[in-house]
Design a protein around this motif. Structure first.
Motif, short mmCIF file in Angstrom:
data_model
loop_
_atom_site.label_atom_id
_atom_site.label_comp_id
_atom_site.label_asym_id
_atom_site.label_seq_id
_atom_site.Cartn_x
_atom_site.Cartn_y
_atom_site.Cartn_z
N GLN A 75 -29.54 -7.23 -34.42
CA GLN A 75 -28.51 -8.24 -34.68
C GLN A 75 -27.80 -8.72 -33.43
N LEU A 76 -27.72 -7.87 -32.40
CA LEU A 76 -27.07 -8.24 -31.15
C LEU A 76 -28.05 -8.32 -29.98
N ASP A 77 -29.32 -8.35 -30.30
CA ASP A 77 -30.37 -8.45 -29.29
C ASP A 77 -30.57 -9.93 -28.96
N TYR A 78 -30.26 -10.31 -27.74
CA TYR A 78 -30.29 -11.74 -27.38
C TYR A 78 -31.68 -12.34 -27.53
N SER A 79 -32.73 -11.56 -27.32
CA SER A 79 -34.08 -12.08 -27.47
C SER A 79 -34.37 -12.47 -28.92
N ASN A 80 -33.54 -11.99 -29.84
CA ASN A 80 -33.72 -12.28 -31.26
C ASN A 80 -32.86 -13.46 -31.72
N LEU A 81 -32.04 -14.01 -30.84
CA LEU A 81 -31.12 -15.08 -31.21
C LEU A 81 -31.64 -16.44 -30.75
N LEU A 82 -31.54 -17.41 -31.63
CA LEU A 82 -32.01 -18.77 -31.35
C LEU A 82 -30.98 -19.77 -31.86
N GLY A 83 -31.03 -20.97 -31.32
CA GLY A 83 -30.16 -22.05 -31.81
C GLY A 83 -30.92 -22.90 -32.80
N ALA A 84 -30.36 -23.06 -33.99
CA ALA A 84 -31.04 -23.83 -35.05
C ALA A 84 -30.11 -24.90 -35.61
N CYS A 85 -30.71 -25.94 -36.15
CA CYS A 85 -29.94 -26.98 -36.82
C CYS A 85 -29.44 -26.46 -38.18
N LEU A 86 -28.67 -27.25 -38.88
CA LEU A 86 -28.15 -26.82 -40.19
C LEU A 86 -29.22 -26.83 -41.26
N GLY A 87 -30.29 -27.56 -41.04
CA GLY A 87 -31.44 -27.47 -41.94
C GLY A 87 -31.19 -27.84 -43.38
N GLY A 88 -30.36 -28.85 -43.61
CA GLY A 88 -30.11 -29.28 -44.99
C GLY A 88 -29.25 -28.32 -45.77
N GLU A 89 -28.41 -27.59 -45.07
CA GLU A 89 -27.51 -26.63 -45.74
C GLU A 89 -26.68 -27.34 -46.80
N GLY A 90 -26.62 -26.76 -47.98
CA GLY A 90 -25.87 -27.35 -49.07
C GLY A 90 -26.68 -28.29 -49.95
N LYS A 91 -27.89 -28.62 -49.49
CA LYS A 91 -28.77 -29.48 -50.28
C LYS A 91 -29.66 -28.63 -51.18
N SER A 92 -30.43 -29.27 -52.02
CA SER A 92 -31.33 -28.53 -52.91
C SER A 92 -32.39 -27.82 -52.08
N PRO A 93 -32.95 -26.72 -52.60
CA PRO A 93 -33.94 -25.95 -51.84
C PRO A 93 -35.12 -26.77 -51.33
N ASN A 94 -35.55 -27.76 -52.09
CA ASN A 94 -36.70 -28.56 -51.63
C ASN A 94 -36.34 -29.58 -50.56
N GLU A 95 -35.07 -29.62 -50.16
CA GLU A 95 -34.63 -30.48 -49.05
C GLU A 95 -34.23 -29.66 -47.83
N GLN A 96 -34.36 -28.35 -47.91
CA GLN A 96 -33.93 -27.47 -46.82
C GLN A 96 -35.08 -27.17 -45.87
N HIS A 97 -34.71 -26.84 -44.63
CA HIS A 97 -35.71 -26.50 -43.63
C HIS A 97 -35.09 -25.60 -42.57
N CYS A 98 -35.91 -25.19 -41.63
CA CYS A 98 -35.48 -24.35 -40.51
C CYS A 98 -34.80 -23.07 -41.00
N ASP A 99 -33.75 -22.62 -40.34
CA ASP A 99 -33.11 -21.34 -40.69
C ASP A 99 -32.58 -21.33 -42.11
N THR A 100 -32.06 -22.45 -42.59
CA THR A 100 -31.50 -22.49 -43.94
C THR A 100 -32.56 -22.15 -44.97
N LYS A 101 -33.75 -22.69 -44.82
CA LYS A 101 -34.84 -22.38 -45.75
C LYS A 101 -35.43 -21.00 -45.48
N LYS A 102 -35.52 -20.63 -44.23
CA LYS A 102 -36.11 -19.35 -43.83
C LYS A 102 -35.36 -18.16 -44.41
#
Length: 210
Positions: A75-102
Motif C-alpha cells: 500500500q505504501l510501496d511507490y513502485s505500486n502507485l500510479l496516477g489514474a484518471c477518474l475513469g467515469g466514476e459515478g457513472k454506470s459500470p458499462n461506462e467506467q474504465h481505468c482504475d474505477t472499473k479495475k
C-alpha cells in the motif's frame, strides 16, 4: 512511463507504520505530494487510458496497481502507485474504465515497470481499438480496464488520423520520423493519447507501409 524517486513524505510514512497496517495508506496525509510526483513522471497522462490527469484529488486518483484489499504490504510501496484518471466514476459500470472499473482486480503487467514492456505488447487499429496479442492481457484491456469504450477509441482514432495525415502530407516524412518521436516523448507534458502517435511513428520507422 518510468518511475522516479519517491516523495520523501512517503518514505517517512513507511518508516512509521507497520507494513500491513490497514490504515497505513488511508491515514497518510501527504497524498498531494504523491499526486504531484506521479503527474510529473507520467507527463500528465493517465497510466491506463493515456487521457489527461492533473494534480487535483477531484480530477485524478492515486492508483494501487496491486490493490490495497489483497496486497496490503504494497500500500505504501511507490513502485505500486500510479496516477489514474477518474475513469467515469459515478457513472454506470458499462461506462467506467481505468482504475474505477479495475477496482480490486489484478493486472498481468504494470505500465510503469520497464521489465513488463507494456508499449511493446500493445497495438492500435485504425478505428482506435487497442489490443494485445497476449490473450490474457487482451481480455484485461477490455474486461478489467474498459479501454475500448467508444469515447476512448474515438480519442485514439483522432490521434492516429492526425499523425497519418502528417505522414502522408510531409515530404521525406520517413527521414523526419525520429525527430517527431523525440519531440513527443521528451515533452515535459504529453498531449492526451500521444503514446498512440509514438506507436504509429515507430511502425513507420520500422518500415511499415503507408
Amino acid at each position: 512511463m518510468t518511475k522516479g524517486a519517491e516523495p520523501k513524505s512517503l518514505t517517512e510514512r513507511r518508516a512509521t507504520v507497520a507494513v500491513d497496517d490497514p490504515r497505513g495508506y488511508d491515514d497518510y496525509r501527504e497524498k498531494e505530494e504523491v499526486r504531484a510526483t506521479l503527474v510529473a513522471e507520467q507527463r500528465a497522462l493517465c497510466c491506463y487510458c493515456m487521457g489527461r490527469i492533473v494534480n487535483d484529488p477531484l480530477k485524478m486518483k492515486i492508483e494501487h496497481w496491486r490493490c490495497q484489499e489483497h496486497h496490503r504490504k504494497l500500500q505504501l510501496d511507490y513502485s505500486n502507485l500510479l496516477g489514474a484518471c477518474l475513469g467515469g466514476e459515478g457513472k454506470s459500470p458499462n461506462e467506467q474504465h481505468c482504475d474505477t472499473k479495475k477496482a480490486s482486480c489484478d493486472l498481468k503487467w504494470n505500465p510503469a515497470n520497464p521489465a513488463h514492456a507494456i508499449e511493446s505488447r500493445l497495438r492500435y487499429l485504425a478505428d482506435g481499438t487497442v489490443e494485445s496479442a497476449d490473450q490474457e492481457f487482451n481480455a484485461q484491456i477490455n474486461d478489467v480496464l474498459g479501454l475500448n469504450l467508444a469515447h476512448l477509441k474515438s480519442n485514439r482514432k483522432a490521434v492516429l488520423d492526425a499523425v497519418l495525415k502528417w505522414w502522408r502530407s510531409t515530404p521525406n516524412a520517413r527521414q523526419k520520423v525520429q525527430q517527431q518521436i523525440d519531440h513527443r516523448i521528451n515533452a515535459a507534458e504529453h498531449q492526451p493519447f500521444s503514446p498512440v502517435a509514438v506507436w504509429f511513428l515507430r511502425q513507420k520507422l520500422g518500415g511499415a507501409a503507408a
